[in-house]
Enzyme design. Structure first.
Site, PDB file in Angstrom:
ATOM      1  N   LYS A  28       0.839  -1.210   0.000  1.00 51.21           N
ATOM      2  CA  LYS A  28       0.000   0.000   0.000  1.00 51.21           C
ATOM      3  C   LYS A  28       0.870   1.254   0.000  1.00 51.21           C
ATOM      4  O   LYS A  28       0.620   2.187  -0.770  1.00 51.21           O
ATOM      5  CB  LYS A  28      -0.923  -0.028   1.230  1.00 51.21           C
ATOM      6  N   GLN A 175       4.560   9.165   7.268  1.00 51.48           N
ATOM      7  CA  GLN A 175       3.664  10.050   6.518  1.00 51.48           C
ATOM      8  C   GLN A 175       4.108  11.497   6.666  1.00 51.48           C
ATOM      9  O   GLN A 175       4.116  12.263   5.704  1.00 51.48           O
ATOM     10  CB  GLN A 175       2.228   9.880   7.009  1.00 51.48           C
ATOM     11  N   ASP A 326       1.895  -1.133  11.957  1.00 51.47           N
ATOM     12  CA  ASP A 326       0.566  -1.566  11.495  1.00 51.47           C
ATOM     13  C   ASP A 326       0.249  -3.011  11.899  1.00 51.47           C
ATOM     14  O   ASP A 326      -0.868  -3.485  11.666  1.00 51.47           O
ATOM     15  CB  ASP A 326       0.474  -1.438   9.967  1.00 51.47           C
ATOM     16  N   ARG A 402      -7.579  -3.164   9.534  1.00 52.93           N
ATOM     17  CA  ARG A 402      -6.682  -4.105  10.236  1.00 52.93           C
ATOM     18  C   ARG A 402      -7.330  -4.675  11.507  1.00 52.93           C
ATOM     19  O   ARG A 402      -7.009  -5.777  11.933  1.00 52.93           O
ATOM     20  CB  ARG A 402      -5.347  -3.440  10.558  1.00 52.93           C
TER      21      ARG A 402
HETATM   22  C1  S3P Z   1       2.516   4.779   6.228  1.00 50.77           C
HETATM   23  C2  S3P Z   1       3.025   5.167   7.432  1.00 50.77           C
HETATM   24  C3  S3P Z   1       2.475   4.733   8.730  1.00 50.77           C
HETATM   25  C4  S3P Z   1       1.538   3.536   8.586  1.00 50.77           C
HETATM   26  C5  S3P Z   1       0.602   3.685   7.434  1.00 50.77           C
HETATM   27  C6  S3P Z   1       1.383   3.834   6.131  1.00 50.77           C
HETATM   28  C7  S3P Z   1       3.127   5.284   4.988  1.00 50.77           C
HETATM   29  O1  S3P Z   1       1.739   5.800   9.303  1.00 50.77           O
HETATM   30  O2  S3P Z   1       0.816   3.345   9.782  1.00 50.77           O
HETATM   31  O3  S3P Z   1      -0.243   2.559   7.320  1.00 50.77           O
HETATM   32  O4  S3P Z   1       2.855   4.743   3.898  1.00 50.77           O
HETATM   33  O5  S3P Z   1       3.914   6.249   5.070  1.00 50.77           O
HETATM   34  P1  S3P Z   1       2.445   6.942  10.199  1.00 50.77           P
HETATM   35  O6  S3P Z   1       3.278   7.766   9.325  1.00 50.77           O
HETATM   36  O7  S3P Z   1       1.280   7.707  10.780  1.00 50.77           O
HETATM   37  O8  S3P Z   1       3.222   6.191  11.243  1.00 50.77           O
END
Ligand code: S3P
Length: 447
Positions: A28, A175, A326, A402
């Site tokens: 993803k 993120q 996750d 999840r």
């Molecule tokens: C992700 C970062 C994670 C993760 C999310 C996907 C990404 O979140 O939990 O499912 O693709 O950068 P956070 O940045 O809030 O930790």
């Protein structure tokens, strides 16, 4: 919920063994990034193996709204990009559905272009904090106006004359890091992100693949990532590896279901993502990595998981949290079938995911006969051992894919079935979950 908003109640029953091969969908995180970086390069990026979950489809739609051409032909997604500063102003509100990654990365990607865009999402996404992204975007010169507490719907006015930024992320979040780097792409000079704990580095890897200069240094402050702004990104041919976070479900299901032996081929094992698998091995799981290799700049291997009757509870190191963030919901299910306590510290971020995942799992595990203790940033599952977990209760998925999948995995090895009030959110990340699990021998039913 389903796309129409009608809940899809489901339950899983003890059956098994689970056997065969589980071909899980594309990653993803990498799928979102391939669409966004494709949209900001000049020319045609082609991605195969892209996850066609609702989260990623919403990002594809958003990239069209910002002016890129995005189209699926055969099995390949084609993105004709507009360049790092070429985003057009969308005519409509951008609806990112359930996806925190989608909305936060896209906000970053548009924040240094002089356009205005309004973002919204579903009931889960509209509760999640956005200030963690809009705070650093303000340093570039972007403005954000949203609901109380920095919630969506929110409008971002992109900076006309963006400044480069040096930003230490206050929470471990890929993120946030990625939003800053994607904003830095259209700022002059060097944008620097400092993260105390290493989070998934797909953005850095993919930016480099697209021709940007990204330098990562390990220092006393943590990981320092420096991006040189305003490159011309060159289109890429991307083979998206399969998602370790999706692989976690058939792997964990096999470990707790008597007689199981499941192969999950071609799984991305980037060290910033693979923490769950090492944790399971420490618990005594019969889990092996076969045929390790590199594909598209990411390490991959075939995972083989066999029923593991003698799992032990462990202390999961807090410093491993980012690499398995996750996977805690499904880990807590495996921990229920282990002997002894599994303590999981350093996981405050779980409280601001698609749901408050500590609360959602603790409530559902307790209802199904498992003792759980929790604090603001930790939780402990008191394992009951194989064959000793009652089940029999309904759990709430809180619009969180999840959580829904974790409880459906749990019911495969409990004495009585485990019900989930709404399995609809599973389509956001793992649309083939039901047929894939049934193909292995699981009994998962819609009620
Ligand atoms: C992700 C970062 C994670 C993760 C999310 C996907 C990404 O979140 O939990 O499912 O693709 O950068 P956070 O940045 O809030 O930790």
């Amino acid at each position: 919920m389903s796309a129409h908003g009608t809940p899809i109640p489901m339950q899983s029953l003890a059956a098994g063994p689970l056997t065969g091969t589980a071909d899980v969908p594309g990653d993803k995180s990498i799928s979102h990034r391939s669409l966004i970086l494709g949209a900001r390069s000049i020319g045609e990026t082609r991605s195969s193996g892209l996850l066609e979950g609702q989260d990623v489809l919403d990002t594809a739609k958003a990239m069209r709204a910002f002016g890129a051409e995005v189209e699926k032909r055969g099995d390949t997604w084609h993105v004709n990009g507009v360049g790092v500063g070429g985003f057009a102003e969308p005519e409509q509100v951008i609806d990112c559905g359930n996806s925190g990654t989608g909305v936060r990365l896209i906000m970053g990607a548009m924040a240094t272009t002089p356009i205005t865009a309004t973002f919204t999402g579903d009931a889960s996404l509209n509760k999640r904090p956005m200030a963690r992204v809009t705070d650093p975007l303000a340093l570039f010169g972007a403005q954000a106006v949203g609901r109380e507490g920095g919630r969506l719907p929110m409008t971002i006015v992109g900076a006309r004359d963006p400044l480069p930024v040096r930003y230490a992320t206050p929470v471990p979040s890929a993120q946030v890091k990625s939003a800053v780097l994607l904003a830095g792409l259209n700022a002059p000079g060097e944008t620097v992100v400092i993260e105390r704990e290493a989070t998934r580095d797909h953005s850095e890897r993919m930016l480099t693949g697209f021709g940007a200069t990204v330098v990562t240094e390990e220092t006393e402050e943590g990981r320092v990532i420096t991006l040189t702004g305003q490159p011309e990104l060159k289109p890429q041919v991307i083979v998206v590896p399969r998602d370790p976070s999706s692989a976690a479900f058939p792997v964990c299901a096999a470990l707790i279901t008597e007689g199981s032996d499941v192969l999950v081929p071609n799984i991305g094992l980037n060290p910033t993502r693979a923490g769950l698998f090492f944790t399971l091995q420490e618990m005594g799981a019969d889990l092996t990595f076969e045929n390790p290799r590199e594909e598209g700049g990411e390490p991959v291997a075939d995972l083989r998981a066999r029923f593991s009757p003698d799992l032990k509870g462990i202390e999961v190191p807090a410093e491993r949290a980012a690499s398995m963030i996750d996977e805690y919901p499904v880990l807590s299910v495996v921990a229920s079938f282990a002997e002894g306590k599994t303590h999981m510290p350093g996981v405050k971020e779980l409280r601001v995911k698609e749901s408050d995942r500590i609360d959602a799992m603790a409530t559902g595990l307790r209802a199904n006969g498992v003792e759980v203790d929790e604090g603001e940033d930790w939780w402990t599952v008191h394992g009951r051992g194989h064959g000793n977990v009652p089940g029999g209760a309904e759990t709430a998925s809180h619009l969180d894919h999840r959580i829904a999948m974790s409880f459906l995995v749990m019911g495969l090895a409990t004495t009585d079935p485990v019900r989930v009030d709404d399995g609809g959110p599973i389509a956001t990340s793992f649309p083939i979950f039901e047929p894939l699990m049934s193909g292995l021998g699981a009994v998962i039913e819609r009620l």
